[in-house]
Design a protein around this motif. Sequence first.
Motif, short mmCIF file in Angstrom:
data_model
loop_
_atom_site.label_atom_id
_atom_site.label_comp_id
_atom_site.label_asym_id
_atom_site.label_seq_id
_atom_site.Cartn_x
_atom_site.Cartn_y
_atom_site.Cartn_z
N ILE A 113 0.72 -1.27 -0.07
CA ILE A 113 0.03 0.15 0.18
C ILE A 113 1.06 1.34 0.02
O ILE A 113 0.38 2.35 0.42
N ASN A 114 2.20 1.19 -0.33
CA ASN A 114 2.97 2.32 -0.55
C ASN A 114 2.30 3.39 -1.50
O ASN A 114 2.71 4.66 -1.13
N PHE A 115 1.48 3.21 -2.39
CA PHE A 115 0.92 4.39 -3.13
C PHE A 115 0.00 5.04 -2.40
O PHE A 115 -0.27 6.28 -2.60
N LEU A 116 -0.54 4.77 -1.18
CA LEU A 116 -1.38 5.70 -0.36
C LEU A 116 -0.42 6.76 0.04
O LEU A 116 -1.07 7.94 0.53
N SER A 117 0.91 6.59 0.37
CA SER A 117 1.76 7.57 0.89
C SER A 117 1.97 8.65 -0.24
O SER A 117 2.35 9.88 0.05
N LYS A 118 1.49 8.41 -1.36
CA LYS A 118 1.86 9.53 -2.55
C LYS A 118 0.38 10.40 -2.57
O LYS A 118 0.30 11.16 -3.50
N PHE A 119 -0.32 10.25 -1.64
CA PHE A 119 -1.66 11.13 -1.77
C PHE A 119 -1.45 12.28 -0.54
O PHE A 119 -1.26 11.82 0.61
N THR A 120 -1.50 13.51 -0.79
CA THR A 120 -1.40 14.39 0.34
C THR A 120 -2.12 15.74 -0.03
O THR A 120 -2.68 16.19 -1.47
N TYR A 121 -2.44 16.46 0.91
CA TYR A 121 -2.96 17.84 1.18
C TYR A 121 -1.66 18.90 1.01
O TYR A 121 -1.04 18.72 1.87
N ARG A 122 -2.04 19.95 0.25
CA ARG A 122 -1.03 21.14 0.66
C ARG A 122 -1.81 22.43 1.03
O ARG A 122 -1.05 23.36 1.09
N THR A 123 -3.22 22.13 1.33
CA THR A 123 -3.90 23.22 1.69
C THR A 123 -3.49 23.79 3.03
O THR A 123 -3.56 25.20 3.11
N ARG A 124 -2.99 22.94 3.93
CA ARG A 124 -2.44 23.21 5.29
C ARG A 124 -1.29 22.24 5.67
O ARG A 124 -1.36 21.02 5.36
N PHE A 125 -0.38 22.75 6.23
CA PHE A 125 0.48 21.72 6.87
C PHE A 125 -0.03 20.71 7.44
O PHE A 125 0.28 19.57 7.46
N SER A 126 -1.16 20.91 8.53
CA SER A 126 -1.66 19.87 9.21
C SER A 126 -2.15 18.92 8.47
O SER A 126 -2.20 17.88 8.87
N SER A 127 -2.78 19.28 7.47
CA SER A 127 -3.71 18.41 6.64
C SER A 127 -2.55 17.34 5.86
O SER A 127 -2.86 15.96 5.98
N ARG A 128 -1.37 18.01 5.53
CA ARG A 128 -0.45 16.98 4.68
C ARG A 128 0.32 16.15 5.74
O ARG A 128 0.38 15.01 5.74
N ASP A 129 0.68 16.63 7.10
CA ASP A 129 1.01 15.80 8.04
C ASP A 129 0.06 14.64 8.70
O ASP A 129 0.57 13.56 9.05
N PHE A 130 -1.38 15.19 8.68
CA PHE A 130 -2.51 14.15 9.18
C PHE A 130 -2.30 13.16 7.97
O PHE A 130 -2.06 11.70 8.48
N CYS A 131 -2.19 13.44 6.79
CA CYS A 131 -2.36 12.29 5.74
C CYS A 131 -1.12 11.31 5.90
O CYS A 131 -0.98 10.19 5.68
N SER A 132 0.05 11.92 6.14
CA SER A 132 1.25 11.16 6.17
C SER A 132 1.26 10.09 7.41
O SER A 132 1.70 9.18 7.60
N GLY A 133 0.95 10.85 8.71
CA GLY A 133 0.75 10.01 9.77
C GLY A 133 -0.39 8.83 9.57
O GLY A 133 -0.17 7.81 10.15
N LEU A 134 -1.58 9.39 9.02
CA LEU A 134 -2.43 8.03 8.76
C LEU A 134 -2.30 7.01 8.12
O LEU A 134 -2.30 5.71 8.31
N VAL A 135 -1.41 7.11 6.97
CA VAL A 135 -0.90 5.90 6.17
C VAL A 135 -0.06 5.09 6.74
O VAL A 135 0.14 3.76 6.20
N SER A 136 0.65 5.28 7.73
CA SER A 136 1.53 4.37 8.60
C SER A 136 0.85 3.91 9.99
O SER A 136 1.45 3.46 10.66
N PHE A 137 -0.34 4.25 9.97
CA PHE A 137 -1.24 3.89 11.37
C PHE A 137 -2.18 2.80 10.88
O PHE A 137 -3.08 2.97 10.03
N LYS A 138 -2.17 1.71 11.72
CA LYS A 138 -3.28 0.53 11.74
C LYS A 138 -4.23 0.83 12.97
O LYS A 138 -3.60 0.52 14.02
N PRO A 139 -5.27 1.19 12.69
CA PRO A 139 -6.22 1.37 13.87
C PRO A 139 -6.75 0.05 14.45
O PRO A 139 -6.58 -0.95 14.09
#
Length: 729
Positions: A113-139
Amino acid sequence: MSDIYTNPISFNQLFTQEFGSKEEQKEKINVIEIPIIQRDYAQGRETSDVKKIRRTFLDVLFDTLINRKNIKLDFVYGDITNGKMTPLDGQQRLTTLFLLHWYIAYHEDIEEINFLSKFTYRTRFSSRDFCSGLVSFKPDFSQQKISEDIIDQPWFMGAWSNDPTIVSMLVVIDEIHNRFKNTSNLWSCLADDANPAISFYFLPIKEMGLTDSLYIKMNSRGKPLTPFEHFKANFEKLIKAICVDLYNEFIFKIDNNWTDILWKYRGENNIIDDEFMKYYRYITEILCYQHNYEIVDDDFVLSEIVYGINCPKAKYNLRFLFNALDCWEKYDIDAFFESLFSSNQYEERKVKLYISNRNLFLQCCNDYGIRDGHRRRFTLNFSLLLYAVLQFQMNRESITLDEIFERLRIVRNLVFNSSDEIREERMNALLQETSDIIVKGEISLDSLGYSRNQKEEEIYKMEWRRINPTLADCSCHLEDHFLLQGTLRIIDIDDIDNLQNKEEAFFKMFDHSIPYMTISRALLTIGDYSQLFTGWRFSLGNTNDSTWKDLFSFSNQRKYFENTKDCLNKLLIDIDSELPVLEQLESMITAYKAKAIYDWRYYFIAYEPMRAGDSGMYYWENDRERQKNNAYEVIMMNTPSSLSGRHWYPFLLDVYWDGTLHEHLLIGEYGDPLYIKETGEKIYCKNEAWEITNEEGAITTISIPQDNGIDIEDRLIKLKNYLISYLKL
């Protein structure tokens, strides 16, 4: 345009395919970045409109994956520069698909699922960092709300709760969890390169020969595209993929001809967006009914189903849509509908609709798709009537005015007398029959569309009008009466010598100036005009229009319609329309009572409490043959369809309401006997006697003398006299 842009692809395929029209210019997408200029992710907002859109969209995705279906989610387009794709349209769908892939991947322990790390937001730093943290987290999928698990992680910053994109993502994640937590083995169809379950069309903006000026313009003012502007932009792309000529026609007419048509009917916001979309939705759903397409709530998904490149009839459907708009161009629409339909008064060479606003086109533009509870505001009846008018408009060169007045009347009659048949699953046949009637003047008895009984009547009346042209207006006038509404089986129209007199008498009798109960009593002097409903309960006319409408319309579900017809026609013939009708009816009632024949009809005619129930329904007990053989053992129903509702024995009710006896008697509401307060005795009405039972069960019988089962003495007077003497009143 390259095939790669006309073939659907899935979310994960965006990162594996090469894009470009020329071999040397092709490149892969290494990252999808939502740009600063884009608005926040909105599908998780908690407004009522967004909730509805979100739940509908997720329901469609869930159904697609669970049932191994395939769905295409309209177009996504954007700019690719140096391997970075910047979505200019489709951000919301892409983000939801990103969250769905993330959830299912971790839920099913998928590793690639490495391709999921290639999706990100640039609207805010917080959105970008959230996407990054989410793709490496198993709930923890055992939790009720995954959002709480995410917020509890050390990498989740407290300030992120103020980022509307992150808040929306958390809401959508929880809703995905609610639907998918008990599923398994979905990744295989979600990520199937050969046949992905969920796909869309990706169009790089340069390959489309467009610029992003419209998008930049809209966002430069700080506002997102309105829903209509968003739909229009997508619809234009969809049409262009089908036919450039139709695309050019659409972009011209949507801002010119069609705007002119709708401008008169614009809303308070001075735009025609809502009006256009409601009429568009009506025409599109008509096409769905005709071709058995699935009807979905999402306009984008529906447009792809009906007009997209995977629809074999897309070009035909677009032409039908355009024609359905073009056909109004040269007309004063209000005046046009007024020339075809009357409202609440009969008008020669018009068809009565029983509504004040006859402009069905305007009603559609205002109300289509709106529901008041479970009820459609623009009903299927109206949909069929408007479709009939559309068929006339689209085929005017082959239909004369005389033909259209007769054919519209036939359709009106069928619509108003097919309440059991008019439902969504029969709309295909109903639309076809409507078209055949309007365009060809043909009525098919073989099709499972409108009521067969009513179609048989319409075929008969067509021939009858041909043979009796001088009485055609008389029959149309009768058809338009509010109690008949298109059906004339209750009137013997073959009795042509008396037809005009019956027409006059009917209108004078049933105009709300004469009490319905007086009419009912007068009909009973002629005979038993009741009808048997659902095999066990009899209906007599009461104070409600609806009861009389039922009695006057033929149905295979009722018996003894001919009895009602015979009694009504005899009454109409006997009425002298030159004299006061009410006086004539009252004279008939007085004369019948003077005969002193105490059958059950006599009591119903003579005593008002016998007719006090709201429903007009009666149940004769111990009447297996449903012939009222036990004529005096009858229950009066206050509710129309069940004995579990309030009901009485009407003979007992009349005694209860006697002015002398009332204070000494008591009666319940659910078939209880009549009680004597002083003694606790119970009174029962039997076919041949009154029975009074004391508290020890001893029975006193008051016999009623009879001849062939018919009283020869008024049983009500006999009981009342007995009780007055017994109670020493």
